[in-house]
Design an enzyme around this catalytic site. Sequence first.
Site, short mmCIF file in Angstrom:
data_model
loop_
_atom_site.label_atom_id
_atom_site.label_comp_id
_atom_site.label_asym_id
_atom_site.label_seq_id
_atom_site.Cartn_x
_atom_site.Cartn_y
_atom_site.Cartn_z
N ASP A 148 45.93 41.65 34.23
CA ASP A 148 44.63 42.32 34.28
C ASP A 148 44.08 42.37 35.71
O ASP A 148 43.96 41.34 36.38
CB ASP A 148 43.62 41.61 33.37
CG ASP A 148 44.06 41.67 31.90
OD1 ASP A 148 44.85 42.57 31.55
OD2 ASP A 148 43.60 40.82 31.12
N ASP A 179 50.36 39.14 38.21
CA ASP A 179 49.29 38.93 37.25
C ASP A 179 49.08 40.27 36.53
O ASP A 179 49.49 41.31 37.05
CB ASP A 179 48.02 38.51 38.00
CG ASP A 179 46.81 38.50 37.10
OD1 ASP A 179 46.89 37.90 36.01
OD2 ASP A 179 45.78 39.10 37.48
MG LIG Z 1 43.78 39.18 36.93
#
Ligand SMILES: [Mg+2]
Length: 188
Positions: free
Chosen positions: A10, A8
Amino acid sequence: MRSAFFFDRDGVVNRSPGDGYVLRQEDFHFNEGIIETLAFLKSRGFVLILVTSQQGVGKGQMTQAALDEIHAYMQSELARHGAAFDAIFACTCLADDPHCTCRKPSPEMILRAAAEHDLDLTTSWLVGDHDRDIQMACNAGVFHTIRIRGDKPLQVAAERVLDDVRDLLPLMKILLLTPDDQGPCPLS
Ligand SMILES: [Mg+2]
């Protein structure tokens, strides 16, 4: 077939922008330890895939070109350390878009990556900081999951939970230890 590490973005690769979005390159800050982790995994032969939701595009807060620019910057910085992603998949749809099929926890981005890069998902891993990330991995059949404990509720069980991105590399070095790393047995 090769094994992959899905990341992932952020809150894992870069500092979480909170409830907003990273709209400019200046606001993209790598998390401490992530570049070394990516370089280590790449050196171990893993395919590195970024799977990210960037609804800011769908909302009109940023253009696709601006997102591409941020990712080009990220990739150039990572490449200097032999840590660039092999592919980037981004869902830019609105959360309530009835036609969207790619938004997490849909397995679509992972399944596309698997088809394009000939990946064995049963020997692959995902690192995320949200329930949706872990659920996406489960839905796709990615066997190993690592959850970075952020400020989001933790309701979907991951294989391992870490307090900080900085804990990733030490864990990986233990889990992916090969006989070559161990050196001679001290008692032999
Ligand atoms: Mg995230």
